[in-house]
Design a protein around this motif. Structure first.
Motif, short mmCIF file in Angstrom:
data_model
loop_
_atom_site.label_atom_id
_atom_site.label_comp_id
_atom_site.label_asym_id
_atom_site.label_seq_id
_atom_site.Cartn_x
_atom_site.Cartn_y
_atom_site.Cartn_z
N UNK A 15 0.33 -1.03 0.06
CA UNK A 15 -0.02 -0.29 0.07
C UNK A 15 0.78 1.03 -0.16
N UNK A 16 0.20 2.26 -0.75
CA UNK A 16 1.28 3.32 -0.67
C UNK A 16 0.11 4.36 0.87
N UNK A 17 0.48 5.19 0.30
CA UNK A 17 0.19 6.24 2.10
C UNK A 17 -1.10 6.33 1.46
N UNK A 18 -2.26 7.32 2.69
CA UNK A 18 -3.43 7.36 2.52
C UNK A 18 -4.45 6.22 2.70
N UNK A 19 -5.76 6.21 1.99
CA UNK A 19 -6.99 5.24 1.75
C UNK A 19 -6.91 4.35 0.73
N UNK A 20 -7.18 3.35 1.62
CA UNK A 20 -6.79 2.09 -0.08
C UNK A 20 -7.83 2.23 -1.18
N UNK A 21 -7.32 2.24 -2.48
CA UNK A 21 -8.68 2.29 -3.62
C UNK A 21 -9.51 1.43 -3.83
N UNK A 22 -8.77 -0.03 -2.78
CA UNK A 22 -9.43 -1.35 -3.15
C UNK A 22 -10.67 -1.46 -1.84
N UNK A 23 -11.85 -1.62 -2.63
CA UNK A 23 -13.01 -1.55 -1.50
C UNK A 23 -13.82 -3.03 -1.28
N UNK A 24 -14.05 -2.76 0.19
CA UNK A 24 -14.57 -3.89 0.75
C UNK A 24 -15.70 -3.86 0.35
N UNK A 25 -16.96 -5.54 0.50
CA UNK A 25 -18.31 -5.39 0.07
C UNK A 25 -18.52 -7.67 0.51
N UNK A 26 -19.16 -7.22 0.46
CA UNK A 26 -20.05 -9.01 1.08
C UNK A 26 -20.83 -9.28 -0.36
N UNK A 27 -20.12 -10.31 -0.55
CA UNK A 27 -20.67 -12.19 -1.95
C UNK A 27 -21.15 -13.17 -0.90
N UNK A 28 -22.60 -13.31 -0.53
CA UNK A 28 -22.84 -14.51 -0.52
C UNK A 28 -22.49 -15.31 0.94
N UNK A 39 -9.30 -1.78 -10.52
CA UNK A 39 -10.13 -1.86 -11.83
C UNK A 39 -11.97 -2.48 -11.95
N UNK A 40 -12.21 -3.90 -11.47
CA UNK A 40 -13.81 -3.98 -10.74
C UNK A 40 -14.24 -2.85 -10.94
N UNK A 41 -13.76 -2.31 -9.86
CA UNK A 41 -15.47 -1.16 -9.34
C UNK A 41 -15.72 -0.68 -10.43
N UNK A 42 -14.85 -0.43 -10.84
CA UNK A 42 -15.60 1.00 -12.69
C UNK A 42 -16.94 -0.04 -13.34
N UNK A 43 -16.99 -1.58 -12.76
CA UNK A 43 -18.17 -2.42 -13.85
C UNK A 43 -19.65 -2.21 -13.00
N UNK A 44 -20.41 -1.65 -13.66
CA UNK A 44 -21.33 -1.51 -12.90
C UNK A 44 -21.94 -2.59 -12.35
#
Length: 106
Positions: free
Chosen positions: A13-26, A35-40
């Motif tokens: 990681x670089x300093x600051x907030x992570x560009x990765x997102x958490x979610x819940x699936x199943x 990159x996948x966050x750009x998908x609708x």
């Protein structure tokens, strides 16, 4: 933990907030790469109360960060969960090299 859609792994990681997102699936916590966050259509679980996908999963419970609703995850028993996906080739070597750097091993 890799991105649940494409399998990409996080880099240091670089300093600051992570560009990765958490979610819940199943009813399991997943990570989503930038990159996948750009998908609708991320196919994430949604709250049955407010339809938000801002969910977190911890200790066998799923909580909605929007409205605060909490429910038991149906898959809270480890035996009900799908088998873990095998790590990508070379991951163990990368982990060992990272540990050696951090611990100052030659």
């Amino acid at each position: 933990m890799p991105c649940y859609r494409c399998g990409a792994r996080q880099t240091d990681p670089v300093r600051g907030a992570s560009p990765w997102q958490r979610g819940v699936r199943n009813e399991s916590q997943v990570l989503i790469c930038p990159d996948c966050q750009r998908l609708h259509d991320l196919d994430l679980d949604a709250c049955s109360t407010c339809a938000s996908t801002a969910l977190i999963c911890r200790l066998g419970e799923v909580e909605c960060r929007s409205c605060g609703a909490v429910w038991l995850a149906r898959s809270s028993d480890a035996l009900d969960r799908p088998a873990a996906v095998a790590p990508p080739p070379g991951l163990s070597a990368e982990v060992e090299a990272a540990l050696n750097r951090v611990l100052g091993r030659a």
